[in-house]
Design an enzyme around this catalytic site. Structure first.
Site, PDB file in Angstrom:
ATOM      1  N   SER A  43       0.832  -1.195   0.000  1.00  0.00           N
ATOM      2  CA  SER A  43       0.000   0.000   0.000  1.00  0.00           C
ATOM      3  C   SER A  43       0.878   1.260   0.000  1.00  0.00           C
ATOM      4  O   SER A  43       1.691   1.444  -0.897  1.00  0.00           O
ATOM      5  CB  SER A  43      -0.954  -0.033   1.195  1.00  0.00           C
ATOM      6  OG  SER A  43      -1.982   0.911   1.065  1.00  0.00           O
ATOM      7  N   ASP A 199      -5.972  -3.937  -1.945  1.00  0.00           N
ATOM      8  CA  ASP A 199      -4.830  -3.570  -1.100  1.00  0.00           C
ATOM      9  C   ASP A 199      -4.122  -4.800  -0.535  1.00  0.00           C
ATOM     10  O   ASP A 199      -4.748  -5.704   0.028  1.00  0.00           O
ATOM     11  CB  ASP A 199      -5.341  -2.703   0.053  1.00  0.00           C
ATOM     12  CG  ASP A 199      -4.243  -1.963   0.768  1.00  0.00           C
ATOM     13  OD1 ASP A 199      -3.333  -2.621   1.304  1.00  0.00           O
ATOM     14  OD2 ASP A 199      -4.295  -0.718   0.802  1.00  0.00           O
TER      15      ASP A 199
END
Length: 345
Positions: A43, A199
């Site tokens: 991320s 993610d």
């Protein structure tokens, strides 16, 4: 550790806007004379890792940080096309509030300025296996197949040659915070199947194990840069208030956002092995929220300084030889023994 031994692999944790602290930690890392070998991240950590791998210095990262267009990362899809459609409808239609297109173009432009676009440009041609070939690794989550992706190693799973995978595209996959950003829908050219990718923090927000070697002592350490809450003992629900600036809402959208935020915040927090924490730089996040895209310049500076101070303190007392003796020479560590020792029994 002597100057000639100041090499390290770096693993950056994910955490949205809180990733600003990672830039401060990397600045301290360079200022103390350390050099990175390989980098990885999830991320926001993948963003930092990509820029570091492409050759951006700490001072260049500082310049980028001062100009990060956080508000423009909130590029809306259906709301801009059809203003009467609500955020909840956008979520149902496209599985996310923001498109993430601007972010990918922004990162691709930065990398192109260094002449870097694909993972093949960050490959070690002398590497003996795929695991050691690339100087950058990015974590994403394939929801379709319920598996973690380590990119570019797992690029073939998506029907892409690892060398040809675009770095900005991989990072866009990794930073697809559920609900907030639309997931990446990747059409596999080999199977014709669509992969829904979100993610990487859904499955591994802190992959400090990525560069570990088995059966021998490492030639240099791996440092993990971990974003930590002001008080980890406070329940997650209370600590998430910063993401919504303390407001209470009861819509379906806010409920789903809370679920996603709780999952992301709680991941890897309940237990970090002692050997892992021994090589981890904990960066206090000062109560800043993962999706606080309207963060003020003052809070940006405070978070950056927090990362810089945390890394300076940690690296100033780092002893690689002591780490090897304690954690890499077969010594067993019992949590019961540690607790008894702490209690003086």
């Amino acid at each position: 550790m002597s100057d000639g031994q100041k090499f390290a692999d770096l693993v950056f944790e994910g955490g949205g806007v809180k990733g600003i602290g990672l830039a401060g930690a990397f600045a301290a890392f360079q200022q103390l004379g350390f050099e990175h070998k390989r980098v990885a991240g999830t991320s926001a950590g993948a963003i930092t890792a990509a820029l570091v791998a492409a050759g951006f210095s700490a001072s260049e990262l500082d310049g980028i940080l001062l100009e990060v267009p956080f508000e423009r990362f909130k590029d809306k899809g259906w709301e801009d096309k059809l203003p009467l459609i609500s955020r909840s409808a956008s979520l149902l239609l496209e599985l996310g509030i923001y498109e993430g297109k601007f972010f990918q173009e922004w990162l691709a432009g930065l990398l192109a300025a260094k002449g870097i676009t694909t993972f093949g440009q960050l490959a070690d041609e002398d590497a003996q296996n795929l695991k050691d070939r690339y100087r950058l690794k990015v974590i994403a989550s394939d929801v379709t197949h319920r598996r973690m992706l380590v990119l570019p190693d797992d690029a073939a799973h998506l029907g892409i040659e690892p060398d040809e995978l675009e770095i900005a595209y991989a990072v866009r996959m990794s930073m697809s915070i559920p609900v907030f950003f639309e997931p990446v829908v990747h059409p596999n050219p080999r199977t014709g199947e669509d992969h829904l990718i979100v993610d990487g923090g859904m499955l591994s927000n802190f992959p400090v194990w990525l560069f570990d070697c088995e059966g021998r002592d490492p030639s240099w350490p791996t440092f993990g840069m971990l974003l930590v809450e002001p008080d980890p003992k406070v329940p997650i629900g209370h600590r998430l208030a910063g993401d919504e600036h303390g407001t209470q809402r009861n819509s379906l959208l806010d409920y789903v956002k809370s679920l996603a935020s709780t999952m992301m915040a709680a991941h890897d927090r309940l237990y970090v092995e002692k050997a892992t924490y021994a090589r981890t730089i904990p960066i206090p996040t000062l109560g800043i929220g993962t999706t606080e895209f309207d963060i003020s310049p003052a809070r940006v500076k405070n978070l950056y300084d927090s990362g810089h101070q945390a890394a300076s303190d940690f690296l100033g007392q780092w002893d690689f030889k002591a780490y090897i003796e304690e954690f890499r020479r077969g010594k067993t560590h019992s949590r019961r023994e540690d607790l008894l020792a702490a209690a003086g029994e």
